[in-house]
Design an enzyme around this catalytic site. Structure first.
Site: not given
Ligand SMILES: [Zn+2]
Length: 221
Positions: A44, A46, A48, A100, A103
């Site tokens: 992803c 993302d 993090r 994750h 999400c």
């Molecule tokens: Zn995500």
């Protein structure tokens, strides 16, 4: 982002390059000469969930593709190009599809709000939810349902990777290639194996199989 923090990034970079060089004076020379990663990470976007850091790998050790909600869509030439280059040219040994929990992309797919163009991308996740409705009915909270959808989405994307002609042709010519589905928990930084790995064409449904020019069946035709 302010100008000061941009300046900081360059300062950080010089510091990092100096530290890496001190630890291994040949590191950048070797890296510049070639990359030979054994892993392709499909994760992803993302911020993090940084690929290398989570699995303790250095630059040069993992080829990375990231998009919203770690999707592998059969008409996405960006993702397919990365997969083809990783499998056919770099000859990675493992494809890691890593989702994750919690999400944002998966949550947006789960909720019915109108988010604009991205909903068309997330519609693929909605299809995963639709295919497993009874599993969602068994859970009480929305958070649990989103996390279940995060897991099922990873498993579905692993299946999509395996169903590409790229992976099937690699298997048909005897190339070692394992496809894995993992999920990362932001709260504790730990990865979990979803036990949906595949490394042979027998593991995918017959109707998705391509009769490769490398396979025995092809020579019989
Ligand atoms: Zn995500």
């Amino acid at each position: 982002m302010s100008r000061t923090s941009i300046t900081e990034l360059f300062r950080n970079n010089r510091e990092w390059a100096r530290e890496v060089h001190e630890a291994d004076p040949d590191f950048f020379a070797k890296l510049a000469a070639q990359q030979s990663p054994e892993y392709l990470w499909i994760g992803c976007s993302d911020s993090r969930v940084p690929a290398n850091q989570i699995v303790g790998l250095l630059p040069g050790e993992v080829f990375v593709h990231r998009n919203v909600a770690n999707m592998v869509v059969h008409t996405d030439f960006n993702c397919l190009t990365v997969l083809q280059y990783a499998v056919d040219v770099l000859k990675v040994k493992h494809v890691l599809v890593v989702g994750h929990y919690n999400c944002g992309g998966v949550r947006a797919a789960y909720e019915d709000a109108d988010n604009g163009m991205i909903d068309n991308w997330l519609r693929n996740i909605k299809d995963v939810q639709f295919a497993h409705q009874e599993k969602f009915d068994a859970l009480d909270s929305d958070d649990e349902k989103v996390d279940l959808l995060c897991e099922l989405n990873v498993m579905s994307q692993v299946a999509n990777v395996c169903r590409t002609t790229i992976v099937q042709n690699a298997w048909a010519r005897g190339q070692q290639l394992d496809v894995h589905g993992w999920i990362y928990r932001l709260k504790d930084g730990l990865l979990r194996d979803l036990n949906c790995s595949a490394n042979s064409v027998e593991q995918i449904p017959e109707m998705y199989r391509v009769i490769s020019k490398h396979s025995d069946l092809a020579t019989l035709r």
